[in-house]
Design an enzyme around this catalytic site. Structure first.
Site: not given
Ligand code: NAD
Ligand code: ZN
Length: 252
Positions: A122, A133, A158, A31, A106
């Site tokens: 993920h 393929c 493919c 974030t 991801i």
């Molecule tokens: P989530 O959004 O459920 O939880 C994120 C947690 O991080 C929250 O509890 C929040 O309190 C905390 N948080 C956010 N910013 C913060 C900061 N600056 N300092 C401290 N804490 C902070 O995320 P999750 O548990 O990873 O689950 C979300 C799913 O969605 C995952 O499976 C993921 O694959 C996908 N996703 C991925 C991305 C990415 O790749 N960046 C982004 C969004 C969602």
């Molecule tokens: Zn292919």
């Protein structure tokens, strides 16, 4: 000494004496790079209807909708850069302080920061994979192609169905990655869970494995999680600041 400083001090000591520490990260570590986490209101992740894996397989309309959404999301995280948190973890790996990073993310930012041992539970949105393929491609040219032609690109090798190399709802996690993550968690004498709400399994089960084997478990996350009660310490501050403080503590 404030309670937060007390924990920083203690966790730094645990990290310094650990022989097999492992880090588990979630959307929260990114974030501070400008990518909204799952729960952020207005984040693209919450704006669209879910295209389940079955629908992707079965319907051309589903595949179009999927690519349309992914192109939207790409605008948000395509230009994102790793932040201090990702960088500290890359330094710890290079210095042999941690075995590597298991991530739910991801976005590829750990690798961009220099982490080499990254287990992506993920998958990755930086690549597309052919469902027919298994060939893999960089995502950027395919996004550009979709936007130019307004049609879902086919596999150049493919002619098969191309999808982001991420795990969709209803799709199985890669068993080899999951097995390796389980092994790391079992061997770990310390696990740090950073920026994960710890509600999505199987990621949320990994710290339990470490705990059951007698390893320590630390949570760095702004909001409480269902695993707080089994953690040896929880640090609720900003991830960037917390990791920077821990790093400073380790190097002084
Ligand atoms: P989530 O959004 O459920 O939880 C994120 C947690 O991080 C929250 O509890 C929040 O309190 C905390 N948080 C956010 N910013 C913060 C900061 N600056 N300092 C401290 N804490 C902070 O995320 P999750 O548990 O990873 O689950 C979300 C799913 O969605 C995952 O499976 C993921 O694959 C996908 N996703 C991925 C991305 C990415 O790749 N960046 C982004 C969004 C969602
Ligand atoms: Zn292919």
């Amino acid at each position: 000494m404030s309670p937060a400083d007390f924990y920083i001090d203690r966790v730094a000591q645990w990290l310094a004496s650990s022989r097999s520490a492992v880090v588990l990260t979630g959307a929260g570590i990114s974030t501070e790079s400008g990518i909204p986490d799952f729960r952020s209101p207005g984040g693209v992740w919450s704006k669209y209807r879910t295209v389940y894996f079955d629908e992707f397989l079965a319907s051309a309309d589903g595949r179009y909708e999927y690519w349309r959404q992914k192109c939207e999301m790409h605008r948000e995280f395509g230009p994102a850069q790793p932040n201090e948190g990702h960088q500290v973890l890359a330094r710890w790996e290079a210095a042999g302080r941690i075995r590597g990073v298991i991530t739910q993310n991801i976005d590829g930012l750990h690798q961009m920061a220099g982490s080499r041992r990254v287990l992506e539970l993920h998958g990755t949105a930086r690549q597309a994979a052919c469902l027919d393929c298994s060939a893999r491609y960089d995502i950027e040219p395919l996004i550009a192609q979709f936007l130019a032609d307004d049609r879902v690109p086919d596999c150049p090798a493919c002619g098969g169905r191309l999808k982001h190399a991420t795990i969709s709802f209803g799709q199985m996690l890669p068993p080899d990655v999951l097995m390796e993550a389980t092994r790391w968690s079992r061997d770990a004498d310390l696990m740090l869970a950073i920026g994960s709400s710890l509600v999505v399994t199987p990621a949320a089960d990994l710290p339990r494995i470490t705990r059951e084997r007698g390893g320590r478990f630390v949570i760095i996350n702004r909001d409480p999680t269902p695993l707080d009660e089994i953690a040896d310490a929880t640090i609720p501050g900003s991830i960037g600041e917390t990791l920077t403080s821990l790093h400073a503590e380790l190097t002084t």
